[in-house]
Design an enzyme around this catalytic site. Structure first.
Site, short mmCIF file in Angstrom:
data_model
loop_
_atom_site.label_atom_id
_atom_site.label_comp_id
_atom_site.label_asym_id
_atom_site.label_seq_id
_atom_site.Cartn_x
_atom_site.Cartn_y
_atom_site.Cartn_z
N HIS A 26 35.23 31.63 74.76
CA HIS A 26 34.16 31.47 73.77
C HIS A 26 34.17 32.66 72.79
O HIS A 26 34.06 32.47 71.58
CB HIS A 26 32.78 31.46 74.46
CG HIS A 26 32.51 30.28 75.33
ND1 HIS A 26 32.00 30.40 76.60
CD2 HIS A 26 32.66 28.95 75.12
CE1 HIS A 26 31.84 29.20 77.13
NE2 HIS A 26 32.24 28.30 76.26
N LYS A 50 25.29 18.05 81.13
CA LYS A 50 26.14 17.93 82.31
C LYS A 50 25.36 18.19 83.60
O LYS A 50 25.39 17.42 84.52
CB LYS A 50 27.29 18.94 82.23
CG LYS A 50 28.26 18.67 81.09
CD LYS A 50 29.33 19.75 81.06
CE LYS A 50 29.75 20.03 79.64
NZ LYS A 50 30.41 21.32 79.48
N ARG A 100 41.00 23.50 74.16
CA ARG A 100 41.89 24.12 75.14
C ARG A 100 43.08 23.22 75.45
O ARG A 100 44.22 23.64 75.36
CB ARG A 100 41.12 24.41 76.44
CG ARG A 100 40.06 25.49 76.31
CD ARG A 100 39.14 25.50 77.48
NE ARG A 100 38.46 24.22 77.61
CZ ARG A 100 37.49 23.95 78.45
NH1 ARG A 100 37.10 24.87 79.29
NH2 ARG A 100 36.92 22.76 78.48
N SER A 137 33.47 27.65 82.00
CA SER A 137 32.32 28.30 82.64
C SER A 137 32.18 27.83 84.09
O SER A 137 31.92 28.63 84.99
CB SER A 137 31.03 27.98 81.87
OG SER A 137 31.13 28.45 80.56
#
Ligand code: PNS
Length: 179
Positions: A26, A50, A100, A137
């Site tokens: 990030h 989520k 990514r 994360s």
């Protein structure tokens, strides 16, 4: 194009996310966006879809503020509800997302098109630095709380908050351990 035919300059960019917690991937995207755009709003979603966040909204924002204090044109804010509505509210000219892997692209493509349809604002993708292309994360939280080393993957300010959180959570975990 503007009404006079000149290209529309993106005044401010918005980089939205859950940031639960922020990591080096990030930070890399924020720093690169801050070199491209005059102003970058890092926008922390209040209620990630989520799952329930581990860190409070204030903790998540504070960690980002600490890690980006060297970037003079970065502001940390939060939003709830639709990103498209918030983008219009703050007048951002572009949404920034990091990519990514290919599977990120599949999700992000439809999200970007929906956000453009709802707000008229386009999304710019920045490819993740290969050093961070495998981190997320949720993966970092799993590794950290199982005792793994993650200091190469999170800013120092984040590591400190994570250690404090682990200290708070540890007694509860030990209470639940069968004797
Ligand atoms: O870091 P994350 O969890 O990948 O970030 C996801 C986020 C917050 C960018 C995304 O869930 C989002 O934009 N949420 C706001 C709700 C919204 O606008 N949903 C419609 C998307 S087209």
């Amino acid at each position: 194009m503007n009404a006079n035919g000149t290209p529309r300059a993106a005044s401010a960019a918005i980089y939205p996310g859950s940031f639960d917690p922020m990591h080096m991937g990030h930070l890399d995207v924020i720093e690169r966006a801050a070199e491209i755009f005059p102003r970058v709003f890092v926008a922390v979603v209040v209620n990630p879809q989520k799952r329930e966040p581990l860190f409070t909204l204030e903790e998540r924002k504070q960690m980002i503020r600490a890690a980006t204090k060297h970037c003079g044109n970065v502001d940390v804010t939060d939003f709830r509800g639709l990103l498209a509505g918030f983008v219009k509210q703050i007048g951002a000219g572009v949404i920034v997302k990091g990519l990514r892997v290919v599977s990120d692209f599949e999700n992000e493509m439809s999200t970007a098109l929906m956000n453009r349809s709802l707000s008229g604002v386009d999304t710019v993708f920045l490819p993740s630095d290969p050093r961070y292309s495998f981190i997320s994360s949720s993966l970092l939280k799993e590794v950290f709380f199982l005792g793994g080393e993650i200091e190469h993957y999170v800013p120092e300010a984040v590591l400190q908050v994570m250690r404090a959180k682990r200290d708070i959570l540890r007694p509860r975990t030990e209470e639940n351990r069968p004797s």
